[in-house]
Design a protein around this motif. Structure first.
Motif, PDB file in Angstrom:
ATOM      1  N   SER A 393       0.830  -1.201   0.000  1.00  0.00           N
ATOM      2  CA  SER A 393       0.000   0.000   0.000  1.00  0.00           C
ATOM      3  C   SER A 393       0.866   1.253   0.000  1.00  0.00           C
ATOM      4  CB  SER A 393      -0.921   0.010   1.227  1.00  0.00           C
ATOM      5  OG  SER A 393      -0.156  -0.072   2.424  1.00  0.00           O
ATOM      6  N   VAL A 394       0.245   2.344  -0.401  1.00  0.00           N
ATOM      7  CA  VAL A 394       0.823   3.678  -0.271  1.00  0.00           C
ATOM      8  C   VAL A 394      -0.224   4.519   0.455  1.00  0.00           C
ATOM      9  CG1 VAL A 394       2.429   3.541  -2.202  1.00  0.00           C
ATOM     10  CG2 VAL A 394       0.056   4.202  -2.638  1.00  0.00           C
ATOM     11  N   GLY A 395      -0.204   5.829   0.301  1.00  0.00           N
ATOM     12  CA  GLY A 395      -1.184   6.611   1.034  1.00  0.00           C
ATOM     13  C   GLY A 395      -1.357   8.009   0.481  1.00  0.00           C
ATOM     14  N   ILE A 396      -2.486   8.598   0.828  1.00  0.00           N
ATOM     15  CA  ILE A 396      -2.774   9.999   0.534  1.00  0.00           C
ATOM     16  C   ILE A 396      -2.803  10.758   1.853  1.00  0.00           C
ATOM     17  CG2 ILE A 396      -4.492  11.640  -0.325  1.00  0.00           C
ATOM     18  CD1 ILE A 396      -5.427   9.549  -2.299  1.00  0.00           C
ATOM     19  N   GLN A 397      -2.138  11.912   1.896  1.00  0.00           N
ATOM     20  CA  GLN A 397      -2.218  12.799   3.052  1.00  0.00           C
ATOM     21  C   GLN A 397      -3.165  13.946   2.715  1.00  0.00           C
ATOM     22  OE1 GLN A 397       1.491  14.997   3.809  1.00  0.00           O
ATOM     23  NE2 GLN A 397       2.213  14.423   1.764  1.00  0.00           N
ATOM     24  N   PHE A 398      -4.143  14.150   3.576  1.00  0.00           N
ATOM     25  CA  PHE A 398      -5.060  15.271   3.439  1.00  0.00           C
ATOM     26  C   PHE A 398      -4.598  16.348   4.420  1.00  0.00           C
ATOM     27  CE2 PHE A 398      -7.491  11.760   1.755  1.00  0.00           C
ATOM     28  CZ  PHE A 398      -8.219  12.321   0.708  1.00  0.00           C
ATOM     29  N   ILE A 399      -3.952  17.362   3.891  1.00  0.00           N
ATOM     30  CA  ILE A 399      -3.407  18.443   4.708  1.00  0.00           C
ATOM     31  C   ILE A 399      -4.508  19.472   4.935  1.00  0.00           C
ATOM     32  CG2 ILE A 399      -1.609  20.222   4.836  1.00  0.00           C
ATOM     33  CD1 ILE A 399      -0.083  18.491   2.684  1.00  0.00           C
ATOM     34  N   PHE A 400      -4.688  19.911   6.178  1.00  0.00           N
ATOM     35  CA  PHE A 400      -5.715  20.904   6.470  1.00  0.00           C
ATOM     36  C   PHE A 400      -5.147  21.961   7.403  1.00  0.00           C
ATOM     37  CE2 PHE A 400      -6.199  17.167   9.103  1.00  0.00           C
ATOM     38  CZ  PHE A 400      -6.502  17.611  10.380  1.00  0.00           C
ATOM     39  N   LYS A 401      -5.940  22.961   7.744  1.00  0.00           N
ATOM     40  CA  LYS A 401      -5.386  24.171   8.341  1.00  0.00           C
ATOM     41  C   LYS A 401      -5.291  24.145   9.859  1.00  0.00           C
ATOM     42  CE  LYS A 401      -5.884  29.217   8.361  1.00  0.00           C
ATOM     43  NZ  LYS A 401      -6.669  30.378   7.868  1.00  0.00           N
ATOM     44  N   ASP A 402      -6.367  23.783  10.534  1.00  0.00           N
ATOM     45  CA  ASP A 402      -6.438  23.961  11.985  1.00  0.00           C
ATOM     46  C   ASP A 402      -6.547  22.625  12.711  1.00  0.00           C
ATOM     47  OD1 ASP A 402      -6.494  26.823  11.849  1.00  0.00           O
ATOM     48  OD2 ASP A 402      -8.582  26.678  11.185  1.00  0.00           O
ATOM     49  N   PRO A 403      -6.016  22.543  13.941  1.00  0.00           N
ATOM     50  CA  PRO A 403      -6.122  21.300  14.719  1.00  0.00           C
ATOM     51  C   PRO A 403      -7.500  21.147  15.356  1.00  0.00           C
ATOM     52  CG  PRO A 403      -4.937  22.937  15.995  1.00  0.00           C
ATOM     53  CD  PRO A 403      -5.216  23.568  14.650  1.00  0.00           C
ATOM     54  N   THR A 404      -8.506  21.079  14.506  1.00  0.00           N
ATOM     55  CA  THR A 404      -9.886  20.886  14.939  1.00  0.00           C
ATOM     56  C   THR A 404     -10.454  19.676  14.206  1.00  0.00           C
ATOM     57  OG1 THR A 404     -10.789  22.317  13.205  1.00  0.00           O
ATOM     58  CG2 THR A 404     -10.158  23.378  15.287  1.00  0.00           C
ATOM     59  N   PRO A 405     -11.560  19.118  14.686  1.00  0.00           N
ATOM     60  CA  PRO A 405     -12.060  17.869  14.091  1.00  0.00           C
ATOM     61  C   PRO A 405     -12.871  18.031  12.817  1.00  0.00           C
ATOM     62  CG  PRO A 405     -13.415  18.491  15.960  1.00  0.00           C
ATOM     63  CD  PRO A 405     -12.277  19.477  15.923  1.00  0.00           C
ATOM     64  N   THR A 406     -13.231  19.243  12.439  1.00  0.00           N
ATOM     65  CA  THR A 406     -14.202  19.441  11.358  1.00  0.00           C
ATOM     66  C   THR A 406     -13.772  18.803  10.047  1.00  0.00           C
ATOM     67  OG1 THR A 406     -14.852  21.534  12.375  1.00  0.00           O
ATOM     68  CG2 THR A 406     -15.515  21.162  10.087  1.00  0.00           C
ATOM     69  N   VAL A 407     -12.592  19.164   9.556  1.00  0.00           N
ATOM     70  CA  VAL A 407     -12.153  18.672   8.244  1.00  0.00           C
ATOM     71  C   VAL A 407     -11.843  17.178   8.270  1.00  0.00           C
ATOM     72  CG1 VAL A 407     -10.382  18.877   6.451  1.00  0.00           C
ATOM     73  CG2 VAL A 407     -11.375  20.941   7.471  1.00  0.00           C
ATOM     74  N   PRO A 408     -11.053  16.674   9.239  1.00  0.00           N
ATOM     75  CA  PRO A 408     -10.784  15.231   9.194  1.00  0.00           C
ATOM     76  C   PRO A 408     -12.031  14.373   9.328  1.00  0.00           C
ATOM     77  CG  PRO A 408      -9.904  16.212  11.213  1.00  0.00           C
ATOM     78  CD  PRO A 408     -10.278  17.339  10.306  1.00  0.00           C
ATOM     79  N   LEU A 409     -13.008  14.796  10.128  1.00  0.00           N
ATOM     80  CA  LEU A 409     -14.229  13.995  10.248  1.00  0.00           C
ATOM     81  C   LEU A 409     -15.012  13.990   8.941  1.00  0.00           C
ATOM     82  CD1 LEU A 409     -15.486  14.857  13.851  1.00  0.00           C
ATOM     83  CD2 LEU A 409     -14.497  12.706  13.044  1.00  0.00           C
ATOM     84  N   ALA A 410     -15.044  15.121   8.246  1.00  0.00           N
ATOM     85  CA  ALA A 410     -15.722  15.157   6.949  1.00  0.00           C
ATOM     86  C   ALA A 410     -14.999  14.273   5.933  1.00  0.00           C
ATOM     87  CB  ALA A 410     -15.799  16.597   6.447  1.00  0.00           C
ATOM     88  N   LEU A 411     -13.669  14.294   5.954  1.00  0.00           N
ATOM     89  CA  LEU A 411     -12.896  13.438   5.049  1.00  0.00           C
ATOM     90  C   LEU A 411     -13.110  11.965   5.370  1.00  0.00           C
ATOM     91  CD1 LEU A 411      -9.597  15.518   5.006  1.00  0.00           C
ATOM     92  CD2 LEU A 411     -11.085  15.107   3.032  1.00  0.00           C
ATOM     93  N   LEU A 412     -13.178  11.639   6.642  1.00  0.00           N
ATOM     94  CA  LEU A 412     -13.392  10.245   7.031  1.00  0.00           C
ATOM     95  C   LEU A 412     -14.770   9.758   6.618  1.00  0.00           C
ATOM     96  CD1 LEU A 412     -11.624  10.445  10.478  1.00  0.00           C
ATOM     97  CD2 LEU A 412     -10.925   8.972   8.579  1.00  0.00           C
ATOM     98  N   ASP A 413     -15.748  10.644   6.602  1.00  0.00           N
ATOM     99  CA  ASP A 413     -17.061  10.273   6.073  1.00  0.00           C
ATOM    100  C   ASP A 413     -16.946   9.840   4.612  1.00  0.00           C
ATOM    101  OD1 ASP A 413     -18.691  10.454   8.248  1.00  0.00           O
ATOM    102  OD2 ASP A 413     -19.479  12.444   7.791  1.00  0.00           O
ATOM    103  N   LEU A 414     -16.130  10.568   3.844  1.00  0.00           N
ATOM    104  CA  LEU A 414     -15.892  10.186   2.449  1.00  0.00           C
ATOM    105  C   LEU A 414     -15.231   8.811   2.365  1.00  0.00           C
ATOM    106  CD1 LEU A 414     -14.442  13.397   0.730  1.00  0.00           C
ATOM    107  CD2 LEU A 414     -16.674  12.357   0.319  1.00  0.00           C
ATOM    108  N   CYS A 415     -14.252   8.593   3.243  1.00  0.00           N
ATOM    109  CA  CYS A 415     -13.446   7.368   3.175  1.00  0.00           C
ATOM    110  C   CYS A 415     -14.221   6.124   3.580  1.00  0.00           C
ATOM    111  CB  CYS A 415     -12.207   7.515   4.053  1.00  0.00           C
ATOM    112  SG  CYS A 415     -11.047   8.769   3.469  1.00  0.00           S
ATOM    113  N   LYS A 416     -15.298   6.291   4.311  1.00  0.00           N
ATOM    114  CA  LYS A 416     -16.067   5.125   4.739  1.00  0.00           C
ATOM    115  C   LYS A 416     -16.697   4.392   3.563  1.00  0.00           C
ATOM    116  CE  LYS A 416     -17.027   7.113   9.284  1.00  0.00           C
ATOM    117  NZ  LYS A 416     -18.048   7.703  10.181  1.00  0.00           N
ATOM    118  N   SER A 417     -16.724   5.039   2.401  1.00  0.00           N
ATOM    119  CA  SER A 417     -17.321   4.409   1.219  1.00  0.00           C
ATOM    120  C   SER A 417     -16.334   3.531   0.464  1.00  0.00           C
ATOM    121  CB  SER A 417     -17.851   5.489   0.272  1.00  0.00           C
ATOM    122  OG  SER A 417     -16.774   6.276  -0.238  1.00  0.00           O
ATOM    123  N   ILE A 418     -15.045   3.564   0.839  1.00  0.00           N
ATOM    124  CA  ILE A 418     -14.046   2.808   0.069  1.00  0.00           C
ATOM    125  C   ILE A 418     -13.729   1.472   0.732  1.00  0.00           C
ATOM    126  CG2 ILE A 418     -13.033   4.885  -0.899  1.00  0.00           C
ATOM    127  CD1 ILE A 418     -10.802   4.707   1.120  1.00  0.00           C
TER     128      ILE A 418
END
Length: 418
Positions: A393-418
């Protein structure tokens, strides 16, 4: 034994949790004794579940920490053999351990790593190289190698590491698991520094669901918080990727319906300067921390790590200034980018794991070209695995701005479909 997910753990009663935790601790000991992988420290620990935490999401959950984090009454070796570290114990727990105690977690082990976290491979001449969980002759990635192995191999549902220049992101990618790094200084109290202005903490889980569970618990959100729509771009610089890595990464990005940019000229032009600048500034900070130990215990250091640290005393004033200028340029680029977008998706590594004898300085340089833009800018990143086949395997890094849960949780919602 079949590993339990965090969600399955939540369904267990107190007696079943205690039994399962004891069995996991036995498995950790067996792993060390039988395989001699040095993925885990031999200093297995036992923490008990507190009465006040038993209704919490992570109540009693067994987890491990990288051997950079202090645990009261236990030494922090940083996977080294320096006498000064072997002989003393921490007086109090690191901030992440204190936070996990508040959330009900039980720390059961410390994990091995590249010595002093100065490496990306998982190699360690003192305790043995940490293997890949599916390909034992290959590298796990580092420096948070043991923590990634513990999760990927199914021994623990959660383990903590650090990421200075990619030390959570690369093991996540190569071991096929999820990882997250936060921002420099965030919950890093009680951790031995490598390069303090770059050092970040984070953790590993096997699945997107489990990562979302831990993030929600960490920020004391409801179990399934509502996520808002987010936008971003994906950029996969083909010249830094193997053909199979590029193909698999693009395919996953398309499945996630990411907007792929064929070229981002200014960012692309900064990738190599970022790697060079990071090498200068990281080694300079590492030397400032280690120089007294090097004078006394230099013969006890891993020669590769020692050489990287000693570079920090040799840079010219002009080289340091150029590195600082590059750091400012990439920070300014991200500041402008995040005025319009919530995340930037990039590859983590050129290709999948390799046998130990095929690790090369060029591989390290190419990996750092992909990871150090976020490091220099001090940004958090979510790591998502991209499978090439059943073992690599390899990986994708999703870089975001602030140390808050908003963006990573939204991204993880996307990832649950894979």
């Amino acid at each position: 034994m079949k590993p339990l997910t965090i969600n399955e753990w939540q369904a267990l009663d107190a007696n079943s949790r205690s039994d399962w935790r004891q069995r996991i601790e036995a498995e950790l000991s067996d792993c060390i004794e039988i395989t001699n992988t040095s993925a885990f420290s031999r200093r297995t620990l036992e923490r008990t579940e507190s009465e006040s935490s038993r209704n919490q999401v992570l109540s009693g959950l067994p987890y491990a920490v990288k051997d950079l984090f202090n645990l009261a009454g236990h030494p922090t070796h940083a996977s080294s053999i320096l006498p000064i570290l072997l002989e003393r114990s921490a007086s109090e727990d690191a901030a992440i351990v204190q936070r996990m105690q508040q959330l009900g977690g039980c720390c059961v082990a410390k994990t091995q790593m590249n010595e002093f976290a100065y490496g990306l491979s998982g190699e360690n001449p003192h305790y043995g190289d940490c293997p890949h969980p599916k390909l034992p002759d290959c590298l796990s990635g580092g420096s948070s190698s043991g923590s990634a192995y513990a999760v990927a191999a199914g021994y623990l549902p959660l383990a903590f590491g650090t990421d200075t220049g990619g030390s959570i992101r690369l093991p996540s990618a190569w071991c096929g698991i999820y990882g997250i790094r936060w921002t420099p200084g965030y919950y890093m109290q009680g951790a031995m520094p490598l390069a303090q202005s770059f050092d970040t903490m984070g953790w590993f889980t096997r699945t997107a669901d489990e990562m979302a569970t831990v993030i929600a618990a960490w920020f004391e959100l409801e179990a399934s918080p509502h996520t808002s729509p987010i936008s971003g771009r994906a950029f996969f610089p083909q010249h830094l990727l193997t053909p199979e890595s590029h193909k698999a990464t693009v395919q996953l990005a398309e499945k996630l319906e990411l907007t792929i940019e064929q070229d981002m000229p200014r960012l692309s032009a900064l990738l190599e300067p970022c790697q060079l600048a990071f090498n200068v500034l990281q080694s300079q900070e590492a030397y400032q921390f280690h120089h007294e130990w090097l004078e006394k215990y230099g013969a006890n250091y891993d020669p590769k790590v020692k050489a990287r640290i000693l570079r920090g005393q040799a840079w010219t004033e002009a080289e340091v200034q150029t590195a600082q200028d590059t750091r400012l340029q990439i920070r300014n680029w991200f500041d402008a980018y995040f005025c319009e977008h919530d995340y930037l998706a990039m590859p983590i590594c050129p290709g999948p794991t390799l046998p130990v004898d095929q690790a090369s300085p060029k591989l390290r340089e190419q990996t750092l070209q992909l990871t150090t833009a976020a490091s220099l800018a001090g940004l958090p990143a979510l790591s998502v695995p991209v499978w090439i086949d059943s073992t690599r395997s390899v990986g994708i890094q999703f870089i975001f701005k602030d140390p808050t849960p908003t963006v990573p949780l939204a991204l993880l919602d996307l990832c649950k479909s894979i």
